[in-house]
Write an enzyme that holds these catalytic residues in place. Structure first.
Site, PDB file in Angstrom:
ATOM      1  N   GLU A   1       4.653   9.244  -5.152  1.00  0.00           N
ATOM      2  CA  GLU A   1       4.556   7.880  -5.685  1.00  0.00           C
ATOM      3  C   GLU A   1       5.905   7.347  -6.164  1.00  0.00           C
ATOM      4  O   GLU A   1       6.268   6.191  -5.939  1.00  0.00           O
ATOM      5  CB  GLU A   1       3.583   7.862  -6.875  1.00  0.00           C
ATOM      6  CG  GLU A   1       2.178   8.317  -6.591  1.00  0.00           C
ATOM      7  CD  GLU A   1       1.224   7.165  -6.313  1.00  0.00           C
ATOM      8  OE1 GLU A   1       1.695   6.021  -6.172  1.00  0.00           O
ATOM      9  OE2 GLU A   1       0.006   7.425  -6.241  1.00  0.00           O
TER      10      GLU A   1
ATOM     11  N   SER B   1      -2.733   0.502  -7.554  1.00  0.00           N
ATOM     12  CA  SER B   1      -1.758   0.306  -8.618  1.00  0.00           C
ATOM     13  C   SER B   1      -2.392  -0.498  -9.753  1.00  0.00           C
ATOM     14  O   SER B   1      -3.418  -0.086 -10.286  1.00  0.00           O
ATOM     15  CB  SER B   1      -0.496  -0.362  -8.055  1.00  0.00           C
ATOM     16  OG  SER B   1       0.573  -0.278  -8.971  1.00  0.00           O
TER      17      SER B   1
ATOM     18  N   HIS C   1       4.490   5.305  -3.412  1.00  0.00           N
ATOM     19  CA  HIS C   1       3.501   4.418  -4.017  1.00  0.00           C
ATOM     20  C   HIS C   1       3.154   3.313  -3.024  1.00  0.00           C
ATOM     21  O   HIS C   1       4.040   2.658  -2.474  1.00  0.00           O
ATOM     22  CB  HIS C   1       4.077   3.819  -5.291  1.00  0.00           C
ATOM     23  CG  HIS C   1       3.118   2.999  -6.085  1.00  0.00           C
ATOM     24  ND1 HIS C   1       2.002   3.542  -6.699  1.00  0.00           N
ATOM     25  CD2 HIS C   1       3.095   1.673  -6.385  1.00  0.00           C
ATOM     26  CE1 HIS C   1       1.359   2.583  -7.353  1.00  0.00           C
ATOM     27  NE2 HIS C   1       1.995   1.442  -7.167  1.00  0.00           N
TER      28      HIS C   1
END
Length: 532
Positions: free
Chosen positions: A346, A223, A447
């Site tokens: 995600e 991320s 995610h």
């Protein structure tokens, strides 16, 4: 779902919450400490845990508010490195969020937070082991190394040293003002990235004392940590500090976390300063330096409760001179092996955080439309036509697909293409494993779903994989550590993984059972729509 699988799902979801929300805990009781090791600042002693020697909270730099990192402050005697250092100042992601009684309290917070945690295989002294440096995510407003307190299996089975440094986030890491640039030699809006560079320089100078090879360093992150990896690839001051890189769900091109111009950074920072009560440009910086931490964090900009962000690194012309996409196309990673990838679903995590948790609402057709119109004004009609709720079964799943494709999948594809064009050797993946199955709250490969397979504990919560899941966790750990040792994720008993090329654009579909090479990534994620 059986009671056992329900418990495992709860553990994984709790670990994901701890990771995303920036909560950390104290480690379990330590075994006997090994001998002291001398580093910059003084001597440290660690402890034995999970089959490796662990050193927690080792200072790698010192800091003052809104100033670049300096040398670590020296200490006398032998420092007991058995507790995580304090996390850098940060706010919980939403004012309505409360911590359940079953979740441990967050780590202590301090502006003196630049420490690194080390996980070292036994008998590493004098061996010149590869080093993996992990940069955490959290949208540049959350995160600490205490969340990632057990990469021990990667270290032990991969025979690598893993280092996890802290870096400043939010306004403490990314405030961009003209007067700040004047004081800091041009460094403004990039202090968090400068912190990461200070950690890499510490690794270069001190990792040899632990048995690591300072010339054989791989950086990896997820991320905002993945974006950080791309920024280190682009940053002139990071040249020579690492040899390989892994970008997990980084969105390093054409995403909200891509560093905007210095002018945009100043505009956002001036608006923030006025909002916390420091309006006068003549006294603004001194005013911000006098405010207590809680006041600086009392701003909607510091909470991770929506896709629109304020605090990202900015192009200050000193630490960062160009975007990662431009740098990669221009050859910043020429000759370097990279792993770049994204997860198949995600956006599920962001529907959970932004709608269910932050706004305490279900996604309706009307709220779905409003979200798309707010995020993509001028393009909303095309996007809603391409992602109708009827195709996905619900507005929530349609919004999940929009988040997935626009923020992660297609930016990852652009990153792969840019790096390959610039002469890097790139291995692309698409992670499809669903840690908690088709859970209605957090379905699919959301995610950060890969992280519980890479770490054996997150925020103190153990990850109890068994059977095929345990075998897959062992596989991805071997792929990452093999890449750190050789520059390729291929090895005995590992699935074949060919590098990406513009001619066939093949990627590894990471799955249980059987990770295989596939084609057609762009069509899976409607990347033509997002290439504008």
């Amino acid at each position: 779902m059986t009671i056992i699988s329900m418990r495992r799902a709860w553990i994984v979801m709790s670990a994901a919450a701890l990771m995303v929300l920036g909560l950390g805990v104290c480690p379990p009781a330590a075994d006997a400490a090994p001998g002291a090791i001398r580093v910059a600042g003084g001597s440290v002693s660690g402890f034995e845990r999970d089959g490796v020697t662990t050193y927690l909270g080792v200072p790698f730099a010192s800091t003052a508010r809104f100033a670049p990192p300096g040398p670590a402050r020296p200490w006398s005697g032998v420092r007991s490195a058995t507790q995580h250092g304090p996390q850098c100042p940060q706010a919980l992601p939403t004012p309505g969020f409360s911590i359940p009684s079953s979740v441990p309290i967050p780590s202590p917070t301090s502006e003196d937070c630049l420490s690194v945690d080390l996980y070292v295989p036994h008998n590493a002294a004098g061996r010149d082991l590869p080093v993996m440096v992990y940069l955490y995510g959290g949208a540049f407003v959350l995160g600490s190394n205490a969340q990632y307190d057990a990469p021990a299996e990667i270290a032990r089975s991969g025979d690598v040293i893993v280092a996890v440094p802290n870096y400043r986030v939010g306004p403490f890491g990314f405030l961009a003002l003209p007067e700040l640039a004047a004081q800091n030699g041009g460094v403004s809006g990039t202090l968090g990235i400068a912190d990461q560079q200070a950690a890499l320089r510490w690794v270069r100078d001190d990792i040899g004392a632990f048995g690591g090879n300072p010339r054989d360093v791989t950086i990896f992150g997820e991320s905002a940590g993945g974006m950080s990896v791309c920024l280190q690839l682009a940053a002139p001051g990071s040249r020579g500090l690492f040899r390989r890189a892994i970008v997990e769900s980084g969105g390093c091109a054409r995403s909200p976390l891509v560093p905007p111009s210095q002018a945009e950074g100043v505009r956002r920072s001036e608006a923030y300063a006025a909002q916390v009560g420091c309006r006068d440009p003549r006294t603004r910086l001194s005013c911000l330096r006098r405010l207590p931490i809680d006041r600086l964090l009392d701003s909607p900009t510091t909470r991770f409760d929506g896709a629109a962000v304020t605090w990202t690194p900015f192009l200050d012309g000193t630490v960062l001179t160009q975007t990662p996409e431009d740098a990669l196309r221009g050859g910043a990673a020429r000759g370097m092996p990279l792993i770049v990838g994204s997860n198949a679903n995600e956006g599920a995590l962001f529907v959970l955080l932004f709608d269910y948790v932050s706004r305490q609402r279900l996604v309706t057709e009307a709220s779905y439309r409003r979200t798309v119109e707010e995020l993509y004004p001028g393009r909303a009609g095309r996007i809603l036509a391409a992602y109708p709720s009827s195709r996905y079964g619900s507005p929530a799943r349609a919004l999940t697909a929009v988040y997935t494709d626009s923020l992660f999948a297609c930016p990852a594809q652009t990153t792969v293409a840019a790096a390959t064009q610039g002469g890097a050797r790139v291995f692309q993946y698409r992670f499809t494993v669903a840690p908690v199955g088709d859970n209605p709250v957090l379905p699919g490969a959301f995610h950060a779903a890969e992280i519980p397979y890479l770490f054996n504990r997150l925020g103190g919560v153990p990850i109890p994989w068994t059977g095929a899941s345990a075998a897959f966790a062992a596989q991805i750990k071997r792929q990452w550590s093999t890449f750190a040792r050789t520059g390729s994720p291929n090895g005995p008993a590992l699935p074949r993984w060919a590098p990406w090329s513009s001619s066939d654009q093949r990627y590894l579909s990471m799955a249980i059972p059987g990770s295989t090479m596939r084609e057609g990534f762009s069509s899976l994620h409607a990347c033509r729509l997002w290439s504008d």
